[in-house]
Write a protein that holds these residues in place. Structure first.
Motif, PDB file in Angstrom:
ATOM      1  N   ASP A  39      12.718  79.586  36.514  1.00 21.52           N
ATOM      2  CA  ASP A  39      13.522  78.465  37.008  1.00 21.52           C
ATOM      3  C   ASP A  39      12.735  77.705  38.063  1.00 21.52           C
ATOM      4  O   ASP A  39      11.653  78.123  38.485  1.00 21.52           O
ATOM      5  N   PHE A  40      13.271  76.575  38.500  1.00 23.23           N
ATOM      6  CA  PHE A  40      12.554  75.684  39.399  1.00 23.23           C
ATOM      7  C   PHE A  40      12.321  76.313  40.777  1.00 23.23           C
ATOM      8  O   PHE A  40      11.237  76.172  41.360  1.00 23.23           O
ATOM      9  N   GLU A  41      13.318  77.000  41.308  1.00 22.78           N
ATOM     10  CA  GLU A  41      13.151  77.619  42.628  1.00 22.78           C
ATOM     11  C   GLU A  41      12.061  78.683  42.604  1.00 22.78           C
ATOM     12  O   GLU A  41      11.278  78.804  43.554  1.00 22.78           O
TER      13      GLU A  41
ATOM     14  N   GLU B 141      12.047  71.405  29.748  1.00 20.42           N
ATOM     15  CA  GLU B 141      10.846  70.662  29.376  1.00 20.42           C
ATOM     16  C   GLU B 141      10.050  70.245  30.610  1.00 20.42           C
ATOM     17  O   GLU B 141       8.814  70.323  30.629  1.00 20.42           O
ATOM     18  N   ALA B 142      10.747  69.784  31.653  1.00 16.18           N
ATOM     19  CA  ALA B 142      10.065  69.377  32.887  1.00 16.18           C
ATOM     20  C   ALA B 142       9.378  70.572  33.543  1.00 16.18           C
ATOM     21  O   ALA B 142       8.246  70.465  34.028  1.00 16.18           O
TER      22      ALA B 142
ATOM     23  N   LEU C  52       5.373  71.108  34.386  1.00 18.53           N
ATOM     24  CA  LEU C  52       4.875  71.488  35.703  1.00 18.53           C
ATOM     25  C   LEU C  52       4.011  72.748  35.620  1.00 18.53           C
ATOM     26  O   LEU C  52       2.954  72.825  36.258  1.00 18.53           O
ATOM     27  N   LYS C  53       4.455  73.719  34.845  1.00 20.18           N
ATOM     28  CA  LYS C  53       3.678  74.951  34.681  1.00 20.18           C
ATOM     29  C   LYS C  53       2.324  74.657  34.037  1.00 20.18           C
ATOM     30  O   LYS C  53       1.300  75.222  34.433  1.00 20.18           O
ATOM     31  N   HIS C  54       2.328  73.748  33.066  1.00 18.08           N
ATOM     32  CA  HIS C  54       1.067  73.385  32.411  1.00 18.08           C
ATOM     33  C   HIS C  54       0.145  72.673  33.395  1.00 18.08           C
ATOM     34  O   HIS C  54      -1.068  72.939  33.419  1.00 18.08           O
TER      35      HIS C  54
ATOM     36  N   PHE D 285       9.457  63.297  38.466  1.00 20.23           N
ATOM     37  CA  PHE D 285      10.631  63.810  37.759  1.00 20.23           C
ATOM     38  C   PHE D 285      11.972  63.434  38.405  1.00 20.23           C
ATOM     39  O   PHE D 285      12.930  63.162  37.701  1.00 20.23           O
ATOM     40  N   VAL D 286      12.026  63.427  39.711  1.00 14.51           N
ATOM     41  CA  VAL D 286      13.311  63.224  40.392  1.00 14.51           C
ATOM     42  C   VAL D 286      13.616  61.741  40.580  1.00 14.51           C
ATOM     43  O   VAL D 286      14.700  61.269  40.257  1.00 14.51           O
ATOM     44  N   LYS D 287      12.667  61.016  41.146  1.00 14.15           N
ATOM     45  CA  LYS D 287      12.772  59.570  41.330  1.00 14.15           C
ATOM     46  C   LYS D 287      14.009  59.184  42.132  1.00 14.15           C
ATOM     47  O   LYS D 287      14.778  58.302  41.754  1.00 14.15           O
ATOM     48  N   ASP D 288      14.176  59.869  43.260  1.00 15.51           N
ATOM     49  CA  ASP D 288      15.290  59.618  44.170  1.00 15.51           C
ATOM     50  C   ASP D 288      14.713  58.995  45.448  1.00 15.51           C
ATOM     51  O   ASP D 288      13.989  59.658  46.186  1.00 15.51           O
TER      52      ASP D 288
END
Length: 260
Positions: A65-67, A42-43, A47-49, A94-97
């Protein structure tokens, strides 16, 4: 390791570019490693959108995939060693690290502190840019906090507008509105279209504030910000992308200085 000032400037610039790219590759590897577990189907779809304006449907079909997504951003020159705003957007959204956020901030700060060789004498050592392989844990990140960027910050002849500690969101927007509208000039319509203002909205601003280009620019940007007020992260990224696409990289960098 010292870079001799006797070397031709193009050799030193080449050396620095290689070092920057090497640090970007390390950052990229660590960013993907940390982020992958946060970017689900979903994430990735979101991002693609979000980047559908910049990436063709043909290239979108290759992203599974993300990479691969990161690679396409690089291929389209949306992301690179000199432009990590998309990584900041992904991290914040998305990550929030906090460790990853600080790593990105340190990379960006150090990168921006490097000057063209013609502007000062280089005595660059191995700590000009941090070694991101050592920043994968909280302990190492704290240990790396003593790293400093030895290259002085370049100030151009114009007025520099930057973020001040404690600036509220309204103050940041005010600085951006003032700074960009003063210098945007005839590019304002191109940027307004890239910010998804409709033609009748652009025409209304054009007619109401004719012939004041500064006021037209200001009102178009203000309209865009108000329209996107509910999504504070997205409007920042959209504005920077619009300025970059309109070939006003100078203003994009000014906005980044204010925001980050």
């Amino acid at each position: 390791m010292l870079v001799s000032c006797d070397l031709p400037s193009q050799h030193i610039n080449c050396y620095l570019s290689i070092r920057k790219m090497d640090n970007y590759i390390k950052l990229r590897k660590e960013f993907i490693r940390v982020s992958q577990c946060h970017i689900d189907t979903e994430a990735l779809k979101q991002l693609k959108h979000f980047y559908s304006y910049d990436i063709s449907n043909r290239l979108m079909d290759y992203i599974n995939d993300f990479e691969c997504f990161i690679g396409i951003l690089e291929k389209r020159r949306i992301l690179g060693y000199d432009q990590i705003l998309p990584l900041k957007f992904i991290s914040e959204t998305f990550v929030k690290d906090p460790i990853l956020d600080e790593m990105l901030e340190r990379y960006d700060t150090c990168f921006r502190s490097c000057l063209p060789v013609s502007l000062y004498n280089y005595y660059a050592d191995d700590n000009v840019l941090p070694d991101f392989e050592s920043l994968s844990t909280q302990e190492n990140l704290k240990g790396a906090s003593s790293l400093t960027c030895h290259a002085p910050r370049f100030e151009n002849g114009g007025t520099k507008i930057s973020k001040s500690l404690g600036d509220s969101e309204d103050k940041l927007q005010g600085k951006i509105l003032t700074g960009v509208s003063e210098q945007l000039g005839y590019y304002w319509k191109d940027v307004a279209r890239l910010l998804d203002l409709r033609e009748h909205e652009i025409n209304a601003i054009d007619a109401k504030y004719h012939p004041n280009l500064k006021k037209k620019s200001y009102e178009a940007l203000k309209f865009f910000m108000e329209k996107n007020a509910s999504d504070k992260k997205c409007w920042k990224l959209k504005l920077c992308r619009a300025l970059d696409t309109a070939r006003r990289r100078d203003l994009k960098e000014m906005v980044e200085d204010i925001l980050y």
